[in-house]
Design a protein around this motif. Structure first.
Motif, PDB file in Angstrom:
ATOM      1  N   ILE A 240     -50.599 -78.017 -16.641  1.00 58.63           N
ATOM      2  CA  ILE A 240     -50.203 -78.679 -17.886  1.00 58.63           C
ATOM      3  C   ILE A 240     -48.994 -78.014 -18.524  1.00 58.63           C
ATOM      4  O   ILE A 240     -48.132 -78.679 -19.110  1.00 58.63           O
ATOM      5  CB  ILE A 240     -51.398 -78.719 -18.878  1.00 58.63           C
ATOM      6  N   ASP A 241     -48.897 -76.684 -18.423  1.00 58.85           N
ATOM      7  CA  ASP A 241     -47.748 -75.991 -19.010  1.00 58.85           C
ATOM      8  C   ASP A 241     -46.443 -76.465 -18.378  1.00 58.85           C
ATOM      9  O   ASP A 241     -45.446 -76.703 -19.073  1.00 58.85           O
ATOM     10  CB  ASP A 241     -47.891 -74.479 -18.830  1.00 58.85           C
ATOM     11  N   ASP A 242     -46.444 -76.608 -17.066  1.00 60.82           N
ATOM     12  CA  ASP A 242     -45.240 -77.074 -16.378  1.00 60.82           C
ATOM     13  C   ASP A 242     -44.930 -78.528 -16.720  1.00 60.82           C
ATOM     14  O   ASP A 242     -43.763 -78.909 -16.871  1.00 60.82           O
ATOM     15  CB  ASP A 242     -45.405 -76.922 -14.867  1.00 60.82           C
TER      16      ASP A 242
ATOM     17  N   SER B  87     -41.161 -76.720 -18.792  1.00 61.64           N
ATOM     18  CA  SER B  87     -40.011 -76.534 -17.901  1.00 61.64           C
ATOM     19  C   SER B  87     -40.151 -77.193 -16.538  1.00 61.64           C
ATOM     20  O   SER B  87     -39.222 -77.132 -15.730  1.00 61.64           O
ATOM     21  CB  SER B  87     -39.766 -75.032 -17.702  1.00 61.64           C
ATOM     22  N   GLY B  88     -41.284 -77.816 -16.259  1.00 60.89           N
ATOM     23  CA  GLY B  88     -41.488 -78.362 -14.918  1.00 60.89           C
ATOM     24  C   GLY B  88     -41.165 -79.833 -14.766  1.00 60.89           C
ATOM     25  O   GLY B  88     -41.442 -80.428 -13.712  1.00 60.89           O
ATOM     26  N   LYS B  89     -40.546 -80.462 -15.775  1.00 61.33           N
ATOM     27  CA  LYS B  89     -40.300 -81.906 -15.722  1.00 61.33           C
ATOM     28  C   LYS B  89     -39.309 -82.278 -14.628  1.00 61.33           C
ATOM     29  O   LYS B  89     -39.488 -83.295 -13.940  1.00 61.33           O
ATOM     30  CB  LYS B  89     -39.808 -82.396 -17.082  1.00 61.33           C
ATOM     31  N   ALA B  90     -38.265 -81.474 -14.485  1.00 64.56           N
ATOM     32  CA  ALA B  90     -37.266 -81.786 -13.454  1.00 64.56           C
ATOM     33  C   ALA B  90     -37.879 -81.744 -12.058  1.00 64.56           C
ATOM     34  O   ALA B  90     -37.605 -82.604 -11.210  1.00 64.56           O
ATOM     35  CB  ALA B  90     -36.099 -80.803 -13.553  1.00 64.56           C
ATOM     36  N   GLU B  91     -38.733 -80.776 -11.832  1.00 65.48           N
ATOM     37  CA  GLU B  91     -39.398 -80.681 -10.524  1.00 65.48           C
ATOM     38  C   GLU B  91     -40.349 -81.846 -10.311  1.00 65.48           C
ATOM     39  O   GLU B  91     -40.451 -82.387  -9.191  1.00 65.48           O
ATOM     40  CB  GLU B  91     -40.141 -79.349 -10.431  1.00 65.48           C
ATOM     41  N   ILE B  92     -41.053 -82.255 -11.368  1.00 65.92           N
ATOM     42  CA  ILE B  92     -41.957 -83.406 -11.262  1.00 65.92           C
ATOM     43  C   ILE B  92     -41.168 -84.667 -10.916  1.00 65.92           C
ATOM     44  O   ILE B  92     -41.566 -85.455 -10.052  1.00 65.92           O
ATOM     45  CB  ILE B  92     -42.738 -83.596 -12.581  1.00 65.92           C
ATOM     46  N   GLU B  93     -40.047 -84.877 -11.580  1.00 65.20           N
ATOM     47  CA  GLU B  93     -39.211 -86.054 -11.301  1.00 65.20           C
ATOM     48  C   GLU B  93     -38.768 -86.073  -9.842  1.00 65.20           C
ATOM     49  O   GLU B  93     -38.824 -87.116  -9.174  1.00 65.20           O
ATOM     50  CB  GLU B  93     -37.994 -86.043 -12.216  1.00 65.20           C
ATOM     51  N   ALA B  94     -38.322 -84.917  -9.339  1.00 62.09           N
ATOM     52  CA  ALA B  94     -37.859 -84.849  -7.951  1.00 62.09           C
ATOM     53  C   ALA B  94     -38.998 -85.137  -6.977  1.00 62.09           C
ATOM     54  O   ALA B  94     -38.824 -85.869  -5.992  1.00 62.09           O
ATOM     55  CB  ALA B  94     -37.245 -83.478  -7.678  1.00 62.09           C
ATOM     56  N   ASP B  95     -40.172 -84.584  -7.252  1.00 58.20           N
ATOM     57  CA  ASP B  95     -41.313 -84.798  -6.356  1.00 58.20           C
ATOM     58  C   ASP B  95     -41.783 -86.249  -6.389  1.00 58.20           C
ATOM     59  O   ASP B  95     -42.121 -86.827  -5.344  1.00 58.20           O
ATOM     60  CB  ASP B  95     -42.468 -83.868  -6.754  1.00 58.20           C
ATOM     61  N   VAL B  96     -41.804 -86.849  -7.571  1.00 53.71           N
ATOM     62  CA  VAL B  96     -42.215 -88.255  -7.689  1.00 53.71           C
ATOM     63  C   VAL B  96     -41.236 -89.158  -6.948  1.00 53.71           C
ATOM     64  O   VAL B  96     -41.642 -90.089  -6.221  1.00 53.71           O
ATOM     65  CB  VAL B  96     -42.326 -88.665  -9.169  1.00 53.71           C
ATOM     66  N   ARG B  97     -39.956 -88.884  -7.101  1.00 52.16           N
ATOM     67  CA  ARG B  97     -38.956 -89.700  -6.406  1.00 52.16           C
ATOM     68  C   ARG B  97     -39.104 -89.587  -4.887  1.00 52.16           C
ATOM     69  O   ARG B  97     -39.042 -90.590  -4.169  1.00 52.16           O
ATOM     70  CB  ARG B  97     -37.548 -89.267  -6.817  1.00 52.16           C
ATOM     71  N   GLU B  98     -39.311 -88.381  -4.408  1.00 54.88           N
ATOM     72  CA  GLU B  98     -39.447 -88.195  -2.962  1.00 54.88           C
ATOM     73  C   GLU B  98     -40.684 -88.925  -2.432  1.00 54.88           C
ATOM     74  O   GLU B  98     -40.609 -89.643  -1.418  1.00 54.88           O
ATOM     75  CB  GLU B  98     -39.538 -86.704  -2.646  1.00 54.88           C
ATOM     76  N   LEU B  99     -41.819 -88.751  -3.117  1.00 54.10           N
ATOM     77  CA  LEU B  99     -43.048 -89.400  -2.667  1.00 54.10           C
ATOM     78  C   LEU B  99     -42.942 -90.919  -2.780  1.00 54.10           C
ATOM     79  O   LEU B  99     -43.366 -91.654  -1.869  1.00 54.10           O
ATOM     80  CB  LEU B  99     -44.229 -88.880  -3.490  1.00 54.10           C
ATOM     81  N   LEU B 100     -42.369 -91.406  -3.888  1.00 54.74           N
ATOM     82  CA  LEU B 100     -42.230 -92.855  -4.087  1.00 54.74           C
ATOM     83  C   LEU B 100     -41.312 -93.466  -3.030  1.00 54.74           C
ATOM     84  O   LEU B 100     -41.593 -94.556  -2.498  1.00 54.74           O
ATOM     85  CB  LEU B 100     -41.687 -93.125  -5.493  1.00 54.74           C
TER      86      LEU B 100
END
Length: 332
Positions: free
Chosen positions: A147-149, A153-166
């Motif tokens: 949850i902290d990320d 500070s973890g939003k950019a990484e989440i966006e990249a991972d979601v885009r790759e998986l999608l």
């Protein structure tokens, strides 16, 4: 009979005109710069046309045209913006993080049609597939993120991972859609009490990081000062070392010269060294030259002689000055 024949003739002419009109209208089409077209021959894909301008084809119903846009579309997940008004759908965006906390996450997906035939015929509703796939990809990534990320500070990484998986999932479904970008809009906690508690924790963490940074800054400052002091001490020690070495070399050189003189005339050198040492050790002592023949001790008072000689010299200098002054007065 003539009237019936005339009716048939007129009907045939009308049908011919209609057919010619349909043929004339359906044998050409235009493609705008923002569009792409798919030519269908008896319902089967014949070719894809992306060049803008006027094009020709076989008349309907032999060939038909389906036009699709080449522009970039936006898929809004978790909310909808229409006419400047935003409608939220929290039930769609509520999900569990990797450390079992609940957050609300919505995002925007930028996509475009890159394969028109697949978009038209591989699925009945490609946009619905994209929406459901976006939900699955986002929930999968949030479910493996703390949850902290997710909130900081973890939003950019989440966006990249979601885009790759999608992108991987849409490629697997093969519906002619390519994902261009994924942007998280909001990731927040479900109610005010939880937000307040998390804000307090975040503030405490920021305070801790600030204190750690200040302590590190002070440590670096003191380390630099200590290094400077160390360098100064080492430099002074090196200077003192060099001075002592040079002094020792000078003393050795002096000793070597004295020793050379001593070896050439030992008695004179010994006496001179004794007298010089006495002058250094006993600078205020009076020196006497003595001769003891066993009966009467005779000595020569050098200090008194030195004083008398100095007084005589001073008197002589005064007399010389007076004589010089008298001569100068007579000359005038």
């Amino acid at each position: 009979m003539a009237s019936l024949k005339r009716i048939y003739t007129m009907t045939g002419l009308a049908l011919l005109i209609v057919i010619l009109g349909i043929v004339g209208i359906s044998t050409w089409y235009t493609v705008d710069e923002s569009d792409q077209a798919v030519i269908l021959t008896f319902g089967k894909v014949e070719q894809t046309v992306a060049e803008p301008g006027l094009h020709f084809k076989l008349p309907w119903p032999i060939q038909s045209v389906e036009k699709l846009s080449k522009e970039t579309f936006s898929l809004q997940f978790g909310y909808k913006e229409e006419g400047g008004k935003i409608s939220e759908y929290p039930n769609e965006t509520k999900m569990i993080t990797g450390d079992e906390n609940i957050v609300l996450a919505d995002l925007v997906v930028q996509w475009k049609i890159t394969d028109p035939p697949k978009y038209l015929f591989n699925a009945s509703d490609p946009e619905e597939i994209l929406y459901n796939t976006t939900s699955a990809a986002l929930r999968s990534i949030i479910g493996s993120t703390k949850i902290d990320d997710a909130l900081t500070s973890g939003k950019a990484e989440i966006e990249a991972d979601v885009r790759e998986l999608l992108s991987q999932l849409m490629e697997k479904y093969d519906v002619g859609i390519s994902v261009l970008a994924v942007k998280l809009q909001d990731v927040e906690l479900p109610n005010d009490d939880v937000r307040s508690a998390f804000t307090a924790v975040t503030d405490a963490r920021e305070t801790m990081n600030t204190k750690i940074n200040e302590a590190s800054k002070y440590e670096n400052k003191r380390m630099n000062e200590a290094e400077g002091e160390k360098a100064a001490i080492l430099s002074a020690a090196e200077g003192d070392k060099t001075k002592r070495i040079e002094t020792a070399r000078g003393d050795v050189a002096v000793f070597d010269k004295l020793y050379a003189e001593y070896t050439s005339n030992k008695e004179i050198t010994r006496s001179r060294l004794i007298l010089e040492t006495l002058e250094q050790v006993l600078p205020n002592a009076e020196i006497y030259i003595m001769n003891d023949d066993g009966n009467t001790m005779k000595y020569l008072p050098l200090r008194a002689l030195d004083s008398k000689a100095a007084a005589t010299k001073e008197q002589t200098e005064e007399e010389t000055k007076e004589q010089k002054s008298t001569k100068e007065g007579g000359a005038e």
